[in-house]
Design a protein around this motif. Structure first.
Motif, PDB file in Angstrom:
ATOM      1  N   ASN A  76       5.363   5.425  -6.495  1.00  0.00           N
ATOM      2  CA  ASN A  76       6.590   5.922  -7.127  1.00  0.00           C
ATOM      3  C   ASN A  76       7.809   5.100  -6.736  1.00  0.00           C
ATOM      4  OD1 ASN A  76       5.463   8.181  -8.535  1.00  0.00           O
ATOM      5  ND2 ASN A  76       5.274   9.232  -6.560  1.00  0.00           N
ATOM      6  N   PHE A  77       7.682   4.315  -5.668  1.00  0.00           N
ATOM      7  CA  PHE A  77       8.820   3.542  -5.178  1.00  0.00           C
ATOM      8  C   PHE A  77       8.517   2.045  -5.121  1.00  0.00           C
ATOM      9  CE2 PHE A  77       9.128   7.822  -3.442  1.00  0.00           C
ATOM     10  CZ  PHE A  77      10.413   8.184  -3.835  1.00  0.00           C
ATOM     11  N   ILE A  78       7.594   1.610  -5.973  1.00  0.00           N
ATOM     12  CA  ILE A  78       7.246   0.190  -6.055  1.00  0.00           C
ATOM     13  C   ILE A  78       7.328  -0.243  -7.511  1.00  0.00           C
ATOM     14  CG2 ILE A  78       5.452  -1.542  -5.644  1.00  0.00           C
ATOM     15  CD1 ILE A  78       4.346   0.186  -3.438  1.00  0.00           C
ATOM     16  N   ALA A  79       7.934  -1.383  -7.758  1.00  0.00           N
ATOM     17  CA  ALA A  79       8.044  -1.940  -9.103  1.00  0.00           C
ATOM     18  C   ALA A  79       7.399  -3.322  -9.111  1.00  0.00           C
ATOM     19  CB  ALA A  79       9.510  -2.038  -9.521  1.00  0.00           C
ATOM     20  N   PRO A  80       6.965  -3.796 -10.267  1.00  0.00           N
ATOM     21  CA  PRO A  80       6.449  -5.173 -10.331  1.00  0.00           C
ATOM     22  C   PRO A  80       7.538  -6.180  -9.960  1.00  0.00           C
ATOM     23  CG  PRO A  80       5.867  -3.946 -12.315  1.00  0.00           C
ATOM     24  CD  PRO A  80       6.848  -3.108 -11.571  1.00  0.00           C
ATOM     25  N   ILE A  81       7.123  -7.325  -9.453  1.00  0.00           N
ATOM     26  CA  ILE A  81       8.080  -8.397  -9.172  1.00  0.00           C
ATOM     27  C   ILE A  81       8.875  -8.732 -10.427  1.00  0.00           C
ATOM     28  CG2 ILE A  81       8.279 -10.846  -8.604  1.00  0.00           C
ATOM     29  CD1 ILE A  81       5.885 -10.522  -6.734  1.00  0.00           C
ATOM     30  N   MET A  82       8.214  -8.703 -11.576  1.00  0.00           N
ATOM     31  CA  MET A  82       8.875  -9.034 -12.844  1.00  0.00           C
ATOM     32  C   MET A  82       9.725  -7.854 -13.324  1.00  0.00           C
ATOM     33  SD  MET A  82       8.202 -12.170 -13.788  1.00  0.00           S
ATOM     34  CE  MET A  82       8.355 -12.236 -15.567  1.00  0.00           C
ATOM     35  N   SER A  83      10.662  -7.451 -12.492  1.00  0.00           N
ATOM     36  CA  SER A  83      11.595  -6.368 -12.818  1.00  0.00           C
ATOM     37  C   SER A  83      13.013  -6.851 -12.574  1.00  0.00           C
ATOM     38  CB  SER A  83      11.331  -5.129 -11.940  1.00  0.00           C
ATOM     39  OG  SER A  83      10.029  -4.637 -12.118  1.00  0.00           O
ATOM     40  N   ASN A  84      13.948  -6.307 -13.319  1.00  0.00           N
ATOM     41  CA  ASN A  84      15.350  -6.609 -13.068  1.00  0.00           C
ATOM     42  C   ASN A  84      15.752  -6.077 -11.699  1.00  0.00           C
ATOM     43  OD1 ASN A  84      18.384  -5.908 -13.170  1.00  0.00           O
ATOM     44  ND2 ASN A  84      18.100  -7.231 -14.943  1.00  0.00           N
ATOM     45  N   PRO A  85      16.537  -6.825 -10.927  1.00  0.00           N
ATOM     46  CA  PRO A  85      16.910  -6.389  -9.573  1.00  0.00           C
ATOM     47  C   PRO A  85      17.569  -5.012  -9.520  1.00  0.00           C
ATOM     48  CG  PRO A  85      17.532  -8.678  -9.899  1.00  0.00           C
ATOM     49  CD  PRO A  85      17.072  -8.178 -11.230  1.00  0.00           C
ATOM     50  N   GLU A  86      18.221  -4.620 -10.603  1.00  0.00           N
ATOM     51  CA  GLU A  86      18.874  -3.309 -10.610  1.00  0.00           C
ATOM     52  C   GLU A  86      17.870  -2.169 -10.704  1.00  0.00           C
ATOM     53  OE1 GLU A  86      21.890  -2.885  -9.961  1.00  0.00           O
ATOM     54  OE2 GLU A  86      22.802  -4.838 -10.332  1.00  0.00           O
ATOM     55  N   ASN A  87      16.627  -2.481 -11.078  1.00  0.00           N
ATOM     56  CA  ASN A  87      15.670  -1.430 -11.407  1.00  0.00           C
ATOM     57  C   ASN A  87      14.565  -1.262 -10.375  1.00  0.00           C
ATOM     58  OD1 ASN A  87      17.161  -1.256 -13.775  1.00  0.00           O
ATOM     59  ND2 ASN A  87      15.767  -2.571 -14.921  1.00  0.00           N
ATOM     60  N   VAL A  88      14.757  -1.780  -9.172  1.00  0.00           N
ATOM     61  CA  VAL A  88      13.735  -1.646  -8.135  1.00  0.00           C
ATOM     62  C   VAL A  88      14.281  -0.828  -6.975  1.00  0.00           C
ATOM     63  CG1 VAL A  88      12.673  -3.832  -8.790  1.00  0.00           C
ATOM     64  CG2 VAL A  88      14.363  -3.803  -6.965  1.00  0.00           C
ATOM     65  N   LYS A  92       0.827  -1.212   0.000  1.00  0.00           N
ATOM     66  CA  LYS A  92       0.000   0.000   0.000  1.00  0.00           C
ATOM     67  C   LYS A  92       0.861   1.261   0.000  1.00  0.00           C
ATOM     68  CE  LYS A  92      -0.673   0.439   5.032  1.00  0.00           C
ATOM     69  NZ  LYS A  92      -1.653   0.385   6.126  1.00  0.00           N
ATOM     70  N   GLY A  93       2.156   1.112  -0.221  1.00  0.00           N
ATOM     71  CA  GLY A  93       3.073   2.243  -0.173  1.00  0.00           C
ATOM     72  C   GLY A  93       3.002   3.124  -1.410  1.00  0.00           C
ATOM     73  N   ASP A  94       3.887   4.097  -1.448  1.00  0.00           N
ATOM     74  CA  ASP A  94       3.969   5.071  -2.532  1.00  0.00           C
ATOM     75  C   ASP A  94       4.308   4.355  -3.836  1.00  0.00           C
ATOM     76  OD1 ASP A  94       4.561   7.109  -4.306  1.00  0.00           O
ATOM     77  OD2 ASP A  94       5.701   8.297  -2.856  1.00  0.00           O
ATOM     78  N   TYR A 141       3.115  -9.046 -12.320  1.00  0.00           N
ATOM     79  CA  TYR A 141       3.305  -8.105 -13.421  1.00  0.00           C
ATOM     80  C   TYR A 141       2.775  -6.707 -13.112  1.00  0.00           C
ATOM     81  CZ  TYR A 141       4.664 -11.926 -16.573  1.00  0.00           C
ATOM     82  OH  TYR A 141       5.320 -12.970 -17.179  1.00  0.00           O
ATOM     83  N   THR A 142       2.095  -6.518 -11.996  1.00  0.00           N
ATOM     84  CA  THR A 142       1.578  -5.194 -11.635  1.00  0.00           C
ATOM     85  C   THR A 142       2.022  -4.840 -10.219  1.00  0.00           C
ATOM     86  OG1 THR A 142      -0.503  -5.760 -10.499  1.00  0.00           O
ATOM     87  CG2 THR A 142      -0.512  -5.854 -12.912  1.00  0.00           C
ATOM     88  N   THR A 143       1.720  -3.620  -9.832  1.00  0.00           N
ATOM     89  CA  THR A 143       1.960  -3.186  -8.447  1.00  0.00           C
ATOM     90  C   THR A 143       0.635  -2.965  -7.728  1.00  0.00           C
ATOM     91  OG1 THR A 143       2.103  -0.859  -9.132  1.00  0.00           O
ATOM     92  CG2 THR A 143       4.158  -2.116  -9.048  1.00  0.00           C
TER      93      THR A 143
END
Length: 768
Positions: free
Chosen positions: A503-515, A499-501, A585-587
């Motif tokens: 702007n600072f949450i990425a989908p699980i299906m993201s590269n570790p460098e990009n979260v 339930k956080g901001d 795939y979503t936040t």
């Protein structure tokens, strides 16, 4: 004529049913031209199945993987903290492709003086910063820890052209490597070993006040990159967060260290008689049949005596490992060394090993090997029998890192030997987690560089299962409530993140460098998702079978996320596309509530709305078939007519139908509801979940119903359910046991709760 009348009555009935359904919101709402239904299949997101990877999630008939075999001679200089090495790599091209060049990983270059890794993150001045971080960032010269490549040659001693691009090295081979061919080449190198307690890293040494050091050494040699059917060469740079992608192979490694060091690492020791004393060798053999408690190869008293020395002569420890993706080792003169045999299957015995300095005691002697043993047993039960000969837990300050058969773990008592529960459980948990990585990704060999969650999230889920089993096996460790205080895995623990901001949450299906929040994104959220999948969506039997199928299909292979998703559905017959899409795939988050409750009563005569419809269509009541009407308690129909009639009059047509169509015996067994409730549930959150509802009745009894997730398939915002009962409902609670990671529980109850409810108390207990 009669037939026509019945057809007309049937037509009217169907028409009224459709109108009634539309008025109650059960028809699918307008979706627009694009298909946004959350239950649609994931054809757009998934790759097309092929001969390498099938639609079922299993390896296809053309599946292949490369092999990289290593022979290495390594020497550690304890005086200068420098490693020198030479290796022969034999690379086998099992792909159908010609390879024009080879890519080798140089991960230590992330610590080179000219590394771009420290420059990759922006950000301003923080409000406060740890003194050590501040000093290292602005006052200290960068540590020069990159590889110094001395030579790259073929087996005949001829130089091979090569190009170093940050953490990757391309080797230009004389001619393309054809399918089925092997190619061998030699590399010589050296690098400076970092103090990992100062320059944080996955590998390095710790310096103790007496001048001794504990070395935990990994990424210490040039390693072959993966080439596969998904993306060709995986030569994405190592920036620090995304971990590793490596092919399997066989290793023969000779490691030279000071003669008074104790060393262990990936593989089987080939020369125990050369490096162990007679007494150590005797204990070493005894440990292989000690199933109830560890055998100390080196005791604490012996380690204390040993660390006083400073040998100038050397010993070479020879290790051999088969079918592993990597190699790592640890060495020090400070080490206590214990081993215990574990049966991971009827015919398989594995050694659980703990290595630690005296600074780890009494905590490590009490719990390290117990945690290793529990991990091997629980993971083997849920996946496959552990295939390697040993699993080593090494104590290293502030560390938590994994390699085949060996891992480094934190957890140090105070100087007086005391420790808090936080330290104890933190140590047990990190040992379980890091030993568990032997399964994911050391054996089920996913691409950590690209999909961090496939090893961290899946492993954290298995860690949660193991922690709960540890509590059962070792009740003395967890206290009177018998519960293990798992930090991740339970649904309520992920709520604050979800339930956080945005702007600072990425989908699980993201590269570790990009979260932004790697721990929550790659570890906690996927672990929670899998826990919910097992406990609430699929159930233990279906989930466990499918999960084990995935592990066994892909052990010693390279799975992708789609292979996991497809296998879980293939082996369970549960359509989970909605789950993967929303959780991975979503936040989006989960938020389901009770919007309203209406009480209805039975009537045998048409209500006002039906009469309006009849009038609009120019029809009379006689045109209708026998119908039963539910009249809302707050409607004029109820106030003016239904409430004034007897129950017998209201139930007239229903009673006639029962009399005509059921036997007395059948009627005697029937429950005859007197109360009818229309309960409206809304879903402000994006993720659809099974609708778990607890109904409480006036007599104090309760009933739990779980409506399948498909209840949301035609209306993503609201559903209405009719609950028929012979008892009056006094309260309704959604998700009463906090199973779904619902981010807002203020709307979960009817009537709306004032103050702290039983549900709130339960939620608070789970979170704590």
């Amino acid at each position: 004529m009669h037939k026509f009348k019945y057809l007309l009555a049937g037509f009217c009935f169907l028409s009224f049913s459709a109108v009634f359904s539309q008025e109650n919101g059960s028809e699918e709402p307008e979706q627009g031209h694009s298909n946004t239904n959350k239950f649609r299949q994931m054809y757009e997101e998934f790759s097309t199945p092929n001969m390498y990877r099938t639609a079922s999630g299993a390896p296809g008939p053309a599946y292949y993987q490369q092999q990289a075999d290593y022979k290495m001679d390594i020497e550690l200089n304890d005086e200068s903290q420098k490693i020198t090495g030479k290796e022969t790599i034999t690379y086998t091209n099992n792909s159908p492709d010609k390879l024009e060049f080879l890519w080798v990983q140089l991960d230590q270059n992330v610590r080179a003086k000219d590394s771009k890794a420290p420059l990759r993150n922006g950000g301003g001045v923080p409000p406060a910063e740890e003194t050590a971080n501040f000093a290292n960032k602005y006052y200290k010269a960068p540590f020069d820890g990159g590889f110094n490549i001395q030579s790259v040659k073929d087996t005949k001693g001829r130089n091979l052209p090569h190009t170093i691009n940050q953490t990757m090295m391309r080797i230009d081979i004389p001619k393309p490597l054809e399918p089925g061919e092997k190619y061998s080449f030699n590399i010589e190198w050296w690098y400076n070993v970092n103090n990992h307690t100062i320059d944080r890293a996955r590998s390095g040494y710790e310096l103790f006040p007496d001048g001794n050091k504990n070395y935990v050494i990994a990424q210490f040699y040039p390693r072959m990159a993966v080439y596969n059917d998904v993306e060709g060469w995986q030569n994405h740079q190592f920036w620090g967060s995304g971990e590793f992608a490596l092919p399997f192979g066989n290793f023969e490694v000779n490691i030279t260290v000071p003669a008074d060091h104790i060393l262990d690492g990936t593989g089987v020791l080939q020369n125990p008689k050369e490096v162990l004393t007679d007494e150590m060798l005797k204990r070493y053999e005894k440990a292989k049949t000690s199933y109830k408690k560890p055998v100390f190869i080196v005791t604490e008293d012996e380690a204390r005596e040993n660390e006083k020395g400073h040998a100038t002569d050397k010993k070479t420890w020879r290790l051999k490992a088969e079918n592993v993706r990597d190699f790592a080792f640890t060495t020090s003169r400070k080490y206590i060394w214990e081993m215990q045999a574990v049966k991971t299957s009827e015919n398989k015995t594995v050694m659980a090993v703990s290595i630690y300095p005296k600074e780890g005691n009494p905590l490590w002697e009490e719990y390290s090997t117990k945690a290793v043993v529990q991990t091997l047993k629980t993971y083997s039960h849920h996946t496959f029998a552990y295939p390697y000969p040993k699993a080593i837990s090494v104590h290293a300050k502030n560390q938590g890192m994994e390699y085949p058969m060996i891992c480094w773990n934190y957890g140090r008592p105070n100087e007086d030997g005391t420790y808090s529960d936080r330290t104890k459980f933190g140590m047990i948990s990190v040992i379980i987690h890091e030993v568990g990585h032997n399964y994911f990704p050391m054996i089920v060999n996913s691409d950590e560089r690209q999909w961090g969650w496939m090893d961290e999230g899946i492993n954290t889920f298995c860690q949660y299962l193991t922690e709960q089993e540890f509590a059962k096996s070792h009740p003395e460790a967890v206290g009177p409530d018998g519960k293990y205080p798992s930090r991740r895995g339970e649904p309520s623990k992920i709520v604050d993140y979800m339930k956080g901001d945005q702007n600072f949450i990425a989908p699980i299906m993201s590269n570790p460098e990009n979260v932004f929040q790697l721990g929550a994104n790659a570890y906690a959220k996927p672990a929670t998702a899998l826990n919910i999948l097992r406990e609430t969506v699929m159930g233990h039997d279906l989930f466990d079978y499918a999960f084990q199928t995935y592990a066994q299909r892909w052990m010693f292979k390279h799975p992708t996320p789609e292979d996991f998703f497809r296998t879980m559905e293939d082996a369970s017959a549960v359509d989970l596309d909605w789950f993967w899409r929303e959780w991975f795939y979503t936040t989006d988050h989960v938020d389901i509530g009770v919007e309203g409750v209406k009480k209805y009563y039975v009537s045998s005569t048409p209500n006002a709305r039906v009469k309006e419809i009849l009038e609009e269509r120019g029809m009379a009541e006689s045109d209708l078939p026998d119908l039963v009407y539910l009249v809302a308690e707050d409607s004029d129909d109820y106030k003016n007519e239904v409430s004034k009639r007897s129950e017998e009059d209201n139930f007239k047509s229903l009673n006639e139908y029962l009399m005509d169509n059921f036997t007395p015996t059948e009627r005697a067994k029937m429950e005859k509801p007197k109360y009818f409730y229309e309960v409206s549930f809304n879903k402000p959150g994006g993720i659809p979940m099974p609708l778990i509802v607890e109904y409480t009745y006036k007599d104090g009894t309760k009933k739990d119903i779980t409506y399948p997730v498909e209840i949301w398939r035609k209306n993503d915002k609201e559903v209405k359910i009719v609950e028929a009962t012979n008892k009056e409902i006094t309260s309704i609670v959604v998700d009463p046991k906090a199973e779904t990671a619902d981010v807002d529980t203020s709307n979960n109850s009817w009537p709306e709760q004032k103050g702290e409810s039983d549900f709130d108390k339960f939620k608070e207990k789970v979170q704590n």
